[in-house]
Design an enzyme around this catalytic site. Structure first.
Site, mmCIF file in Angstrom:
data_model
loop_
_atom_site.group_PDB
_atom_site.id
_atom_site.type_symbol
_atom_site.label_atom_id
_atom_site.label_comp_id
_atom_site.label_asym_id
_atom_site.label_seq_id
_atom_site.Cartn_x
_atom_site.Cartn_y
_atom_site.Cartn_z
ATOM 1 N N LEU A 1 0.828 -1.206 0.000
ATOM 2 C CA LEU A 1 0.000 0.000 0.000
ATOM 3 C C LEU A 1 0.862 1.255 0.000
ATOM 4 O O LEU A 1 1.978 1.250 0.487
ATOM 5 C CB LEU A 1 -0.890 0.028 1.244
ATOM 6 C CG LEU A 1 -1.885 -1.111 1.415
ATOM 7 C CD1 LEU A 1 -2.503 -1.052 2.801
ATOM 8 C CD2 LEU A 1 -2.961 -1.028 0.352
ATOM 9 N N GLY B 19 2.627 3.002 -1.962
ATOM 10 C CA GLY B 19 3.913 3.166 -2.627
ATOM 11 C C GLY B 19 5.086 2.620 -1.839
ATOM 12 O O GLY B 19 6.170 2.476 -2.375
ATOM 13 N N GLY B 20 4.868 2.311 -0.562
ATOM 14 C CA GLY B 20 5.901 1.648 0.223
ATOM 15 C C GLY B 20 7.112 2.504 0.546
ATOM 16 O O GLY B 20 8.196 1.977 0.715
ATOM 17 N N ARG B 21 6.927 3.841 0.634
ATOM 18 C CA ARG B 21 8.057 4.711 0.942
ATOM 19 C C ARG B 21 8.495 4.585 2.394
ATOM 20 O O ARG B 21 9.628 4.832 2.731
ATOM 21 C CB ARG B 21 7.710 6.164 0.632
ATOM 22 C CG ARG B 21 8.225 6.577 -0.726
ATOM 23 C CD ARG B 21 7.759 7.964 -1.080
ATOM 24 N NE ARG B 21 6.372 7.941 -1.494
ATOM 25 C CZ ARG B 21 5.842 8.813 -2.345
ATOM 26 N NH1 ARG B 21 6.582 9.765 -2.832
ATOM 27 N NH2 ARG B 21 4.577 8.728 -2.693
ATOM 28 N N PHE B 22 7.545 4.202 3.270
ATOM 29 C CA PHE B 22 7.856 4.063 4.689
ATOM 30 C C PHE B 22 8.136 2.615 5.023
ATOM 31 O O PHE B 22 7.656 2.089 5.999
ATOM 32 C CB PHE B 22 6.715 4.566 5.559
ATOM 33 C CG PHE B 22 5.422 4.716 4.811
ATOM 34 C CD1 PHE B 22 4.852 5.958 4.651
ATOM 35 C CD2 PHE B 22 4.800 3.604 4.249
ATOM 36 C CE1 PHE B 22 3.666 6.093 3.941
ATOM 37 C CE2 PHE B 22 3.624 3.745 3.548
ATOM 38 C CZ PHE B 22 3.053 4.995 3.388
ATOM 39 N N GLN C 63 7.485 -1.287 4.276
ATOM 40 C CA GLN C 63 6.445 -2.032 3.584
ATOM 41 C C GLN C 63 5.152 -2.043 4.365
ATOM 42 O O GLN C 63 5.096 -2.511 5.493
ATOM 43 C CB GLN C 63 6.905 -3.470 3.353
ATOM 44 C CG GLN C 63 8.005 -3.558 2.299
ATOM 45 C CD GLN C 63 8.296 -4.991 1.932
ATOM 46 O OE1 GLN C 63 8.231 -5.879 2.779
ATOM 47 N NE2 GLN C 63 8.617 -5.226 0.680
ATOM 48 N N LYS D 242 2.171 -2.700 8.780
ATOM 49 C CA LYS D 242 3.483 -2.147 8.449
ATOM 50 C C LYS D 242 4.550 -3.068 9.043
ATOM 51 O O LYS D 242 4.588 -3.283 10.248
ATOM 52 C CB LYS D 242 3.617 -0.737 9.029
ATOM 53 C CG LYS D 242 4.961 -0.076 8.740
ATOM 54 C CD LYS D 242 5.085 1.207 9.544
ATOM 55 C CE LYS D 242 6.426 1.871 9.328
ATOM 56 N NZ LYS D 242 6.669 2.970 10.270
ATOM 57 N N ASP E 230 7.622 14.847 11.058
ATOM 58 C CA ASP E 230 7.868 14.336 9.706
ATOM 59 C C ASP E 230 6.627 14.542 8.833
ATOM 60 O O ASP E 230 6.287 13.691 8.015
ATOM 61 C CB ASP E 230 8.253 12.852 9.773
ATOM 62 C CG ASP E 230 8.951 12.369 8.497
ATOM 63 O OD1 ASP E 230 9.484 13.214 7.739
ATOM 64 O OD2 ASP E 230 8.961 11.147 8.261
ATOM 65 N N LYS F 78 4.748 15.605 5.865
ATOM 66 C CA LYS F 78 5.029 15.892 4.467
ATOM 67 C C LYS F 78 3.949 15.247 3.627
ATOM 68 O O LYS F 78 3.176 14.423 4.123
ATOM 69 C CB LYS F 78 6.426 15.394 4.082
ATOM 70 C CG LYS F 78 6.691 13.937 4.365
ATOM 71 C CD LYS F 78 8.145 13.623 4.094
ATOM 72 C CE LYS F 78 8.484 12.224 4.560
ATOM 73 N NZ LYS F 78 9.925 11.976 4.501
ATOM 74 N N ASN G 260 2.877 11.668 3.774
ATOM 75 C CA ASN G 260 2.368 11.175 5.050
ATOM 76 C C ASN G 260 0.937 11.625 5.334
ATOM 77 O O ASN G 260 0.465 11.567 6.466
ATOM 78 C CB ASN G 260 3.302 11.589 6.197
ATOM 79 C CG ASN G 260 4.584 10.769 6.179
ATOM 80 O OD1 ASN G 260 4.621 9.688 5.584
ATOM 81 N ND2 ASN G 260 5.628 11.270 6.806
ATOM 82 N N ASP H 29 2.494 7.805 9.794
ATOM 83 C CA ASP H 29 3.933 7.712 10.059
ATOM 84 C C ASP H 29 4.390 8.479 11.300
ATOM 85 O O ASP H 29 4.816 9.636 11.230
ATOM 86 C CB ASP H 29 4.757 8.140 8.840
ATOM 87 C CG ASP H 29 6.160 7.550 8.936
ATOM 88 O OD1 ASP H 29 6.560 7.135 10.051
ATOM 89 O OD2 ASP H 29 6.846 7.492 7.906
ATOM 90 N N THR I 239 15.080 14.067 2.299
ATOM 91 C CA THR I 239 14.250 15.012 1.563
ATOM 92 C C THR I 239 14.294 16.354 2.271
ATOM 93 O O THR I 239 13.452 16.638 3.109
ATOM 94 C CB THR I 239 12.783 14.545 1.483
ATOM 95 O OG1 THR I 239 12.443 13.952 2.744
ATOM 96 C CG2 THR I 239 12.557 13.570 0.369
#
Ligand code: PIT
Length: 296
Positions: free
Chosen positions: A21, A23-26, A28, A44, A136, A138, A141, A156, A175
């Protein structure tokens, strides 16, 4: 109250490891389902090999346990094993708010941005009332609850912590475009640090542009430290004076001069029904971030 169980997650939940879910930036995040009830949830999975990594997840669990608000993702359950921890959370299915900004077919109006920003401020106000900093905030999130409604949830809490006067914060410079000046300067972080981020997010929702982004990280960091930003781009044409003032009161270098989450919620841009009525009935419902088709 959720505490990390030592049991196997598979005894209680079916985790769909093939579906990632958000995009998995944080790490998986997978879809999962509670076996006893069929309830849809999100899991998560965090690799935790060291005691320090385990403590960081315990902190995240502890923080999430203290938060109960419609605009903050809710922790439902947690598991720990030798090599990883799994947080089971509320499931939402609208994708990241920012995928909507860049998707031109969504046509975000100023009023849409007001509705999103108000909910972000409500979530942040609740965190701050509980004496918790997110640190954090952004675009990625902020999740939409579903495709049609305009409800959002903040996710997050991996960097979130209880406010401690005089605490400084080292962050990963992955970032830099969202970092507040006091973080770049390695100065004390506090409630206004989150409000700077709310300013950056609002700016981006209104325009699709990132206020401090330079050609490289050094340039971006210099823009932040100089508080170099403006509302001159054509994307801001037609933005109300109240909207301009709102962003200005958040993107203020001196952290003690920024408005708080409660003050933001009382600001006319978020609170004045007459302004909202005016925006609703404006002749041209020009989407934020898009050109007026009648312009040359
Ligand atoms: C969902 C749907 C989705 C992503 C997530 C939840 C992720 C939530 C999340 C929560 C955290 C965190 C990282 C991710 O540290 O697409 O229901 O506390």
């Amino acid at each position: 109250m959720v505490t990390a169980k030592k049991a196997a997650i598979s005894s209680f939940y079916a985790v769909d490891r093939s579906e990632i879910l958000g995009g998995g930036r944080f790490g998986q995040v997978h879809r999962c389902e509670e076996k006893a009830t069929g309830l849809k949830l999100a899991a998560k999975i965090i690799k935790t090999r060291t005691a320090k990594e385990k403590d960081e997840v315990k902190n995240e669990i502890n923080i999430m346990n203290q938060l109960d608000h419609v605009n903050l993702i809710q922790l439902y359950d947690a598991f720990e094993s030798k090599n990883d921890c799994i947080l089971v959370m509320e499931y939402v299915d609208g994708g990241e708010l920012f995928d909507r900004i860049i998707d031109e077919s969504y046509r975000l109006t100023e009023l849409d941005v007001i509705q999103f920003t108000r909910q972000i401020c409500e979530g942040v106000r609740h965190m701050h009332q509980m004496y918790i900093l997110h640190l954090d905030l952004k675009p990625e999130n902020i999740l939409c609850v579903n495709r049609d409604a305009k409800q959002i949830k903040i996710i997050d809490f991996g960097l979130a912590r209880r406010y401690k006067p005089r605490e400084k914060l080292k962050v990963n410079f992955g970032t830099p475009e969202f970092l507040a000046p006091e973080i770049v300067n390695y100065d004390f972080v506090s409630f206004p640090t989150d409000m700077w981020s709310v300013g950056v997010i609002t700016y981006m929702l209104l325009s699709g542009l990132s206020p401090f982004l330079g050609d490289n990280d050094t340039e971006t960091l210099n823009n932040i430290l100089a508080c170099r930003w403006d509302l001159e781009e054509e994307e801001f044409q037609g933005l109300s004076d109240e909207g301009r003032e709102f962003v200005t009161k958040l993107l203020t270098k001196e952290k003690n001069w920024r408005i708080s989450a409660s003050e933001a919620l009382k600001h006319p841009w978020l609170a004045d029904p007459r302004l909202h009525c005016r925006l609703r009935t404006q002749k041209q419902q020009r989407p934020a971030g898009a050109r007026d088709p009648t312009d040359k």
